[in-house]
Design a protein around this motif. Sequence first.
Motif, PDB file in Angstrom:
ATOM      1  N   LYS A 242      60.353  68.979  56.102  1.00  0.00           N
ATOM      2  CA  LYS A 242      60.566  68.999  57.274  1.00  0.00           C
ATOM      3  C   LYS A 242      60.665  67.688  58.480  1.00  0.00           C
ATOM      4  O   LYS A 242      59.975  66.709  58.165  1.00  0.00           O
ATOM      5  CB  LYS A 242      59.357  70.025  58.147  1.00  0.00           C
ATOM      6  N   PHE A 243      61.219  67.852  59.331  1.00  0.00           N
ATOM      7  CA  PHE A 243      61.617  66.491  60.229  1.00  0.00           C
ATOM      8  C   PHE A 243      60.710  67.166  61.504  1.00  0.00           C
ATOM      9  O   PHE A 243      60.955  68.027  62.181  1.00  0.00           O
ATOM     10  CB  PHE A 243      63.067  66.323  60.568  1.00  0.00           C
ATOM     11  N   ASP A 244      60.285  66.084  62.136  1.00  0.00           N
ATOM     12  CA  ASP A 244      59.598  65.989  63.333  1.00  0.00           C
ATOM     13  C   ASP A 244      60.560  65.743  64.439  1.00  0.00           C
ATOM     14  O   ASP A 244      60.464  64.339  65.205  1.00  0.00           O
ATOM     15  CB  ASP A 244      58.538  65.016  63.417  1.00  0.00           C
ATOM     16  N   GLU A 245      61.432  66.378  64.878  1.00  0.00           N
ATOM     17  CA  GLU A 245      62.565  66.046  65.706  1.00  0.00           C
ATOM     18  C   GLU A 245      62.651  67.147  66.865  1.00  0.00           C
ATOM     19  O   GLU A 245      62.253  68.462  66.385  1.00  0.00           O
ATOM     20  CB  GLU A 245      63.881  66.024  65.070  1.00  0.00           C
TER      21      GLU A 245
END
Length: 245
Positions: A242-245
């Motif tokens: 997962k990406f923190d965007e």
Amino acid sequence: MEPKERILFITGWILDYCSKMPKKPDSLVVGVSGGIDSAVVSTICAASGFKTFVLSMPIKQIKEQDDLSKIHCDWLFDNFKNVDVLNINLDSTFGEFEKTLGKNNNEHAFANTRARLRMSTLYQVAGSNNGIVVGTGNKVEDFGVGFYTKYGDGGVDISPIADCTKTQVWDMGKELGINPSIINAAPTDGLWSDGRNDEQQLGMSYQELEEAMSNPNSANRSKYLKIREMNLHKMNPIPVCKFDE
């Protein structure tokens, strides 16, 4: 809960689930291995009144296992007007796969491939008949020791006996009038050419596993936990980056 009550509860659950689906299914699709789990599930599906497709899918199968599968399919066909039996031999399909893979011939991987070929077949039949695939895993397999092949997001559509222990499934089998040869047969996944059964693979009987699952002080508790730990990756959600965007 008594076996008869459990059967009625599961039947009602299947009917309720199907009635609430956005696109209501016209059929239920079950793979019949010759074991007690698939015998009970397929019989409950047939008794629900839904059009039920039962599939015998041998892949280089031990004759005794294949015979039990066909005995049960024939019994369902004789006793329920809403049952269609499909005998789909996957020997040549699996044989071509083996040849194509060449040196990538790990025995355990090929056992999992057999399971996945069968699952693909079930979904093909379900997709062709507006059906849903009904799973046959029990509580010990699905939530205890993870004794199944992981399909990612391509498993089954519903799993009606996943909260039932093997003992409860055996009891339901007797209540449903399942052939005694199936009830008394050594549980097996039917994925190995040498015919090894579940107890030989797990190193414990289902009765021992059930007792160890429910009793923290069981003499078999550590053995059960070791098997469970090895298979937790199947029971946990698929890891996602997962990406923190």
